[in-house]
Design a protein around this motif. Structure first.
Motif, PDB file in Angstrom:
ATOM      1  N   ALA A  47       1.086  -1.277  -0.111  1.00 12.91           N
ATOM      2  CA  ALA A  47       0.212   0.061   0.180  1.00 12.91           C
ATOM      3  C   ALA A  47       0.971   1.294  -0.001  1.00 12.91           C
ATOM      4  O   ALA A  47       1.952   1.309   0.040  1.00 12.91           O
ATOM      5  CB  ALA A  47      -0.812  -0.003   1.435  1.00 12.91           C
ATOM      6  N   LEU A  97      -6.632   3.619  -6.624  1.00 17.35           N
ATOM      7  CA  LEU A  97      -6.701   3.136  -5.175  1.00 17.35           C
ATOM      8  C   LEU A  97      -8.319   3.524  -4.536  1.00 17.35           C
ATOM      9  O   LEU A  97      -8.893   4.755  -5.090  1.00 17.35           O
ATOM     10  CB  LEU A  97      -5.867   3.376  -4.054  1.00 17.35           C
ATOM     11  CG  LEU A  97      -4.553   2.993  -3.878  1.00 17.35           C
ATOM     12  CD1 LEU A  97      -3.538   3.983  -3.094  1.00 17.35           C
ATOM     13  CD2 LEU A  97      -4.657   1.710  -3.471  1.00 17.35           C
ATOM     14  N   ILE A 122      -9.760   4.247   1.553  1.00 17.96           N
ATOM     15  CA  ILE A 122      -8.525   3.574   1.956  1.00 17.96           C
ATOM     16  C   ILE A 122      -8.174   4.129   3.428  1.00 17.96           C
ATOM     17  O   ILE A 122      -7.817   3.510   4.352  1.00 17.96           O
ATOM     18  CB  ILE A 122      -7.291   3.621   1.106  1.00 17.96           C
ATOM     19  CG1 ILE A 122      -6.204   2.930   1.590  1.00 17.96           C
ATOM     20  CG2 ILE A 122      -6.977   4.940   1.026  1.00 17.96           C
ATOM     21  CD1 ILE A 122      -5.096   2.952   0.546  1.00 17.96           C
ATOM     22  N   TRP A 177      -5.689  -0.714   3.255  1.00 21.12           N
ATOM     23  CA  TRP A 177      -5.445  -1.702   2.272  1.00 21.12           C
ATOM     24  C   TRP A 177      -4.882  -2.943   2.626  1.00 21.12           C
ATOM     25  O   TRP A 177      -4.459  -2.942   3.648  1.00 21.12           O
ATOM     26  CB  TRP A 177      -4.019  -0.818   1.407  1.00 21.12           C
ATOM     27  CG  TRP A 177      -3.485  -1.691   0.218  1.00 21.12           C
ATOM     28  CD1 TRP A 177      -4.044  -0.989  -0.912  1.00 21.12           C
ATOM     29  CD2 TRP A 177      -2.604  -2.586  -0.003  1.00 21.12           C
ATOM     30  NE1 TRP A 177      -3.358  -1.979  -1.970  1.00 21.12           N
ATOM     31  CE2 TRP A 177      -2.560  -2.896  -1.450  1.00 21.12           C
ATOM     32  CE3 TRP A 177      -1.999  -3.473   1.081  1.00 21.12           C
ATOM     33  CZ2 TRP A 177      -1.791  -3.778  -1.665  1.00 21.12           C
ATOM     34  CZ3 TRP A 177      -1.169  -4.341   0.724  1.00 21.12           C
ATOM     35  CH2 TRP A 177      -1.116  -4.609  -0.848  1.00 21.12           C
TER      36      TRP A 177
END
Length: 404
Positions: free
Chosen positions: A5, A139, A143, A148
């Motif tokens: 991530a 993404l 998040i 992640w």
């Protein structure tokens, strides 16, 4: 970006998300984000569109420090964004491994732009050399709350310098992240020798990757070995050029610096992939401008689907309620007997939740049956009234193109 991530924080969404559903365009393609990078030579990127990240990335063991300097990201005056990786020791910066050796840039649209579903595309010329790791990826915008990989990650294009002729497309989610990400590579020319177009078409329960218009992989929930499909909410865009890391390995004596990732443009459209609101409906037009039609307006199971001159009756009023189905007269567009072979008849049938009734509309205007990975096709390229439809390998021909 595969194998980890983000290590640096991204800003909380400070601007309203732009989703395909909010764009006001249902059916017809609408551009929701575009940056042509037409600024003067040496200009910074548009801060209304991009966040310039700073910091290093310990999770991937990358070697660079991302900076907000125009020496690392700037327009070139010729219609390109240039992300430059340099070998240098930036003042007052230490990376996870000690004194930084390289600088580069990473840009994202968090808080500026997010979207669910659509066509996401960039035309780029890649850097070259051992240790180079350019990426165009996405993404999930949640998040910050779910972490992640629960947010989901879609890698539209990644390249590692030791594979100059291969790019990769990958998804990462819960149970299939990092080195366990699900994806495929596309082999072609040396991608450092010229510009190439990298794209995805993202629809409910389907993502398709392409290079220069050539689709090379399709992923659906059936590919996840029972793990969760997390590609059903807004994502933001990321562009970066990393130096080193677990996957590409470190630069060596053969690697020349500076290296540049040239980006001609980034564009996002709704691409006909957005389901309209529940209860909505409209015509679907195809070959010769004729409408997708339920034969004789019959509601009987097995009624063939055909093309006929548009007449605005209920047999040509199709809705997409967001569950992957396409409906008319209260029933679903269906592949006969759940067939996946070329020539499978397309018909009307009671909605039953099977794959035979799961469809995605691509940015190339294909209507694709997801389990078959085949296109809705007018038999024999016949534009006459009453010409029937079937499943067939997607060829790009006019008898497979639809405007939803």
């Amino acid at each position: 970006m595969a194998l980890g991530a983000i290590a640096m924080s991204t800003p909380a969404n400070s601007a309203p998300a732009v989703s395909a559903a909010d764009s006001g365009a249902i059916g017809a393609m609408a551009t929701t984000f575009a940056d042509e990078f037409n600024g003067p030579a040496g200009a910074a990127v548009d801060g209304g569109k991009w966040v310039t990240e700073t910091g290093d990335n310990v999770n991937n063991h990358e070697r660079q420090m991302y900076t907000n300097s125009t020496s690392n990201a700037a327009t070139d005056g010729a219609g390109n964004l240039v992300i430059t990786a340099r070998k240098e020791n930036p003042a007052n910066y230490n990376c996870w491994y000690g004194r930084c050796e390289y600088t580069s840039a990473r840009l994202n649209t968090s808080g500026r732009f997010t979207q669910t579903y659509g066509h996401f595309e960039s035309r780029m010329k890649l850097p070259r050399g051992q240790g180079m790791w350019p990426a165009f990826w996405m993404l999930g915008n949640d998040i910050g709350s779910v972490g992640w990989p629960n947010s989901g990650e879609i890698d539209i294009m990644e390249n590692v310098g030791f594979e100059p002729n291969t790019v990769h497309g990958t998804i990462h989610g819960p149970g299939y992240s990092g080195s366990g990400g699900i994806g495929a590579g596309y082999s072609g020319p040396n991608f450092s020798d010229g510009f190439h177009t990298f794209a995805i078409d993202w629809a409910p329960n389907q993502i398709r990757w392409s290079v220069d218009g050539n689709v090379y992989q399709t992923r659906t929930p059936s590919d996840l070995n029972g793990n969760r499909w997390v590609y059903d909410h807004p994502f933001f865009l990321i562009l970066n050029l990393a130096v080193g890391g677990y996957w590409p390995g470190d630069p060596n004596s053969s690697t020349q610096f500076p290296q540049q990732l040239l980006v001609d443009y980034v564009r996002v459209t709704t691409s006909d992939t957005t389901p309209p609101p529940s209860g909505g409906g409209s015509r679907i037009t195809g070959l010769a401008g004729k409408c997708l039609d339920v034969a004789n307006a019959s509601t009987a199971n097995g009624t063939p689907i055909q093309i006929v001159g548009c007449n605005n009756n209920a047999a040509q009023n199709w809705s997409r309620p967001g569950d992957g189905t396409i409906r008319a007269l209260g029933k679903c567009l269906d592949a006969n007997a759940a067939g996946t072979a070329n020539g499978t008849v397309v018909q009307l049938w009671d909605c039953n939740g099977t794959g035979a009734q799961q469809w995605a509309v691509s940015g190339a205007r294909d209507i694709v049956n997801i389990p078959a990975n085949k296109c809705l096709d007018v038999v024999g390229n016949n534009s006459g009234d009453g010409a029937r439809t079937q499943l067939w390998e997607c060829t790009g021909a006019a008898n497979q193109k639809w405007v939803v």
